[in-house]
Write a protein that holds these residues in place. Structure first.
Motif, PDB file in Angstrom:
ATOM      1  N   UNK A 146      10.804   4.893  -5.603  1.00 15.55           N
ATOM      2  CA  UNK A 146       9.948   4.453  -4.506  1.00 15.55           C
ATOM      3  C   UNK A 146      10.269   3.008  -4.143  1.00 15.55           C
ATOM      4  N   UNK A 147      10.295   2.699  -2.850  1.00 12.99           N
ATOM      5  CA  UNK A 147      10.480   1.309  -2.450  1.00 12.99           C
ATOM      6  C   UNK A 147      10.559   1.210  -0.941  1.00 12.99           C
ATOM      7  N   UNK A 148       9.813   0.279  -0.349  1.00 13.86           N
ATOM      8  CA  UNK A 148       9.811   0.219   1.110  1.00 13.86           C
ATOM      9  C   UNK A 148      11.131  -0.343   1.636  1.00 13.86           C
ATOM     10  N   UNK A 183       0.826  -1.214   0.000  1.00 13.56           N
ATOM     11  CA  UNK A 183       0.000   0.000   0.000  1.00 13.56           C
ATOM     12  C   UNK A 183       0.855   1.257   0.000  1.00 13.56           C
ATOM     13  N   UNK A 184       1.887   1.257   0.891  1.00 13.25           N
ATOM     14  CA  UNK A 184       2.686   2.477   1.032  1.00 13.25           C
ATOM     15  C   UNK A 184       3.436   2.810  -0.248  1.00 13.25           C
ATOM     16  N   UNK A 238      12.568  13.915   0.452  1.00  8.86           N
ATOM     17  CA  UNK A 238      12.641  12.492   0.774  1.00  8.86           C
ATOM     18  C   UNK A 238      11.579  12.108   1.797  1.00  8.86           C
ATOM     19  N   UNK A 239      11.137  10.868   1.717  1.00  8.22           N
ATOM     20  CA  UNK A 239      10.325  10.292   2.780  1.00  8.22           C
ATOM     21  C   UNK A 239      10.985   8.967   3.114  1.00  8.22           C
ATOM     22  N   UNK A 266      12.446   8.952  -2.749  1.00  9.27           N
ATOM     23  CA  UNK A 266      13.257  10.150  -2.928  1.00  9.27           C
ATOM     24  C   UNK A 266      12.769  10.826  -4.195  1.00  9.27           C
ATOM     25  N   UNK A 267      12.391  12.103  -4.087  1.00 10.56           N
ATOM     26  CA  UNK A 267      11.969  12.852  -5.265  1.00 10.56           C
ATOM     27  C   UNK A 267      13.001  13.907  -5.596  1.00 10.56           C
ATOM     28  N   UNK A 268      13.248  14.080  -6.909  1.00 20.06           N
ATOM     29  CA  UNK A 268      14.134  15.154  -7.347  1.00 20.06           C
ATOM     30  C   UNK A 268      13.419  15.985  -8.398  1.00 20.06           C
ATOM     31  N   UNK A 269      13.729  17.281  -8.420  1.00 22.01           N
ATOM     32  CA  UNK A 269      13.209  18.127  -9.494  1.00 22.01           C
ATOM     33  C   UNK A 269      14.365  18.413 -10.435  1.00 22.01           C
TER      34      UNK A 269
END
Lengths: 412, 412
Positions: free
Chosen positions: B345-347, B197-198, B375-376, B380-383
């Motif tokens: 994305x990946x837990x 889900x996450x 980041x969470x 990790x998100x980058x612009x």
């Protein structure tokens, strides 16, 4: 503050431009200082399109699901019309049938209104809003969506007018009033300034098509004055109320006609006493509508029975009779299609005997054979050959002094 | 008897033929011995057509009236689909959102479901019927029609699954599952057999577009297993559940990306303590969504603030800032458009530090400048520059071992 109910039909809301035009008619009424409730139909050909989609899936759609499908049509109109009013700076709110509190019996595709819970509409009128209601639809006690059948939006409008004790219910349509006969076919047809409920009821039942009979009946029962008028032109329409002014003391107020009528004759019904009722009970149980009925006793024990039906019901009528032949106890059935019904209507007939005789004489003088006759206190209907329909309507319109005075006749 | 909820999107019900195809998918599930509830969207481009009509009338339609208008779309689909099921000899019944008992908060165009009254659905399932429910819509406590916003039908389906304690909720769509990245742009994209889900939540939020984030959140909260699968092909899709199997021990499960991102920078915010909160409170009050946020303190007293928004919100964001310039106390605003967001994305990241560092290294090796980072625990998100988006996604997909094994590599 008086409440006025306005009803706009499918043609009147058939495009965004027309919806904007309707908004301006509403605003005019509102600015006269009235509270306004508006009932609308689905836009133009929407209903036909939806029916077409259903037909692609099944030839016999569930009536419940058809109601679910078709009721979306008016819902689109109410939202767009409300947006148009808000856009012009007027406070308005839309309601589906169920939101407006239109309760109906638990029958799909042809339900009758049983009750209207007016609290919501009244509260919003109180706050100065124009209330826009989806016509043609309601909800049963158990929350099922229903529709009211042909002409249902007229009925919604009149029923709301009755429930809210409105001063008047205006039926806006693509014609500008009720005519003495159908102006598309008969030269000299004239717009009536007013007409009584009963006369309108006969005209509506006879196929004049301007107003649904059930709506007229409702208006009569609750004494709601109606006005039928044009949604485009700003001219007076026709008032429908209890006592129409006896304009020119005319006995006949209008001539109505419709074609595609078939006469069915059942021969040799064995039980002269109960034959009549058993035939029509059987047909009614199969939802077949019979119009004119003639019974002729041939001898002590058997009866022949003729009745007229709409041509599109012929196949099923014959099938139902055949299925029940043994029980109904008759020898054989014949039918004649391609007929038409021509009727004269006028409440003056009640106090003027001899109107029917005059009608038959006029038709005979014009070589038109009458095949069936039916009379009520305020109308006489005849069934004639389809090819004679227009001619019959024309000569009757002239004979009963309904023709418009031609301009050339009064210019000198 | 298990309850299965199936959801079919607009493309899957875009024509009468496709509706008939959907009916056959429903029947397959029913014939496996399950009780089936089906949630559908409006047919194909219906919503766009309705929005177009509203726009012809006003550029700022009332949200209440838009909900009234748009909710007709699903109502058409439920009735047609139910007709198709009845036509194939299966008992079925349609419900609008309000009939199905979908209660929402009193907000138009983007309401959240607050409660589902399941009595009606449960009673009809009990009697062996397939229950067909209009997605995307509900009703407030006071009887107002509401809609749930983008992806609302997904949410309806999952919420019903939770309320009815369904065994599974199947999301039928025009793709056949959830991929490691968008296969339309990145060669080597691979369908995932399962995902948590996450992870799905991050992917959905990051623009993967297969499933609405709110629906995934709902599924997670109520532990409803989801399957995303094709409405056309009969192949296994992707399971979304609490613990996805740690396929090949991959740390990164997917790469998501979206373009049309703008970075806005507010310079010289006077109040370093409250500046941050007051800027974002003001934007939120104007319903402007901000994504990545970066704050840099330049000296003791002033702060610079950068944040990313969707490009279509730029004009209004600048206007809102300008209107509140005095109160927010900043010197000036700059912006840079044409950017893109690329995320991994990946837990598995939770227990594997250094993933972000590896990501930046891969991007640097490929001459891709990172303009913003967020980041969470599991992403990790980058612009980056918009023109680098596809390249960035591709190299990350390869670097994190997500590429499908090519056929030629295994044939020898």
């Amino acid at each position: 503050m008086s409440i006025i109910v306005q009803k706009f039909g499918g043609t009147s809301v058939g495009s965004v431009e027309r919806i904007q035009n309707v908004a301006s008619r509403i605003i005019e009424e509102k600015e006269r200082g009235n509270d306004v409730v508006v009932v609308v139909s689905a836009m133009g050909k929407t209903t036909d399109t939806l029916v077409g989609l259903a037909r692609e899936i099944t030839s016999q759609p569930s009536k419940r699901e058809m109601d679910m499908l078709l009721s979306t049509g008016e819902q689109v109109t109410i939202s767009l019309l409300t947006m148009a009013l808000i856009q012009s700076g007027h406070d308005a709110i839309s309601f589906t049938g169920w939101q407006a509190g239109i309760e109906t019996e638990s029958v799909h595709s042809n339900a009758r209104i049983t009750n209207i819970h007016t609290d919501k509409m009244a509260a919003h009128l109180q706050e100065g809003r124009v209330v826009i209601v989806a016509g043609f639809q309601g909800m049963t006690e158990t929350g099922e969506i229903t529709t009211l059948g042909r002409g249902g939006s007229d009925t919604t409008a009149v029923a709301i007018a009755a429930a809210l004790k409105a001063e008047r219910c205006d039926i806006y349509t693509d014609v500008d009033g009720v005519y003495t006969t159908d102006p598309r076919y008969i030269e000299g047809a004239r717009k009536l300034p007013s007409i009584s409920y009963d006369e309108m009821l006969e005209l509506a039942n006879l196929g004049a098509g301007v107003l649904h009979p059930r709506a007229v009946e409702f208006a009569k029962n609750y004494q709601i004055p109606l006005e039928v008028r044009s949604s485009i032109e700003r001219v007076e329409g026709t008032y429908i109320e209890e006592e129409a002014s006896m304009e020119q003391n005319l006995i006949v107020r209008g001539v109505a006609f419709e074609n595609e009528i078939t006469r069915v004759t059942v021969f040799g019904l064995g039980n002269a006493l109960t034959g009549l009722s058993s035939v029509f009970t059987t047909l009614a149980e199969n939802h077949l509508n019979v119009d004119i009925i003639i019974q002729t006793q041939t001898d002590q024990n058997t009866t022949n029975l003729s009745f007229s039906i709409k041509e599109h019901d012929l196949e099923e009528t014959l099938a139902v009779l055949e299925r029940n032949k043994e029980q109904l106890n008759f020898t054989h059935v014949e039918h004649e299609s391609g007929l038409a019904k021509v009727s004269i209507v006028g409440s003056g007939m009640i106090s003027n005997p001899g109107v029917a005789a005059e009608m038959f004489e006029v038709l005979a003088q014009n070589d038109i054979v009458v095949k069936m006759v039916s009379t009520s206190e305020i109308k006489v209907s005849t069934v004639v050959d389809g090819e004679n329909m227009q001619k019959a309507a024309g000569v009757l319109h002239t004979a009963f002094h309904l023709d418009a005075v031609k301009m050339e006749e009064i210019t000198l």
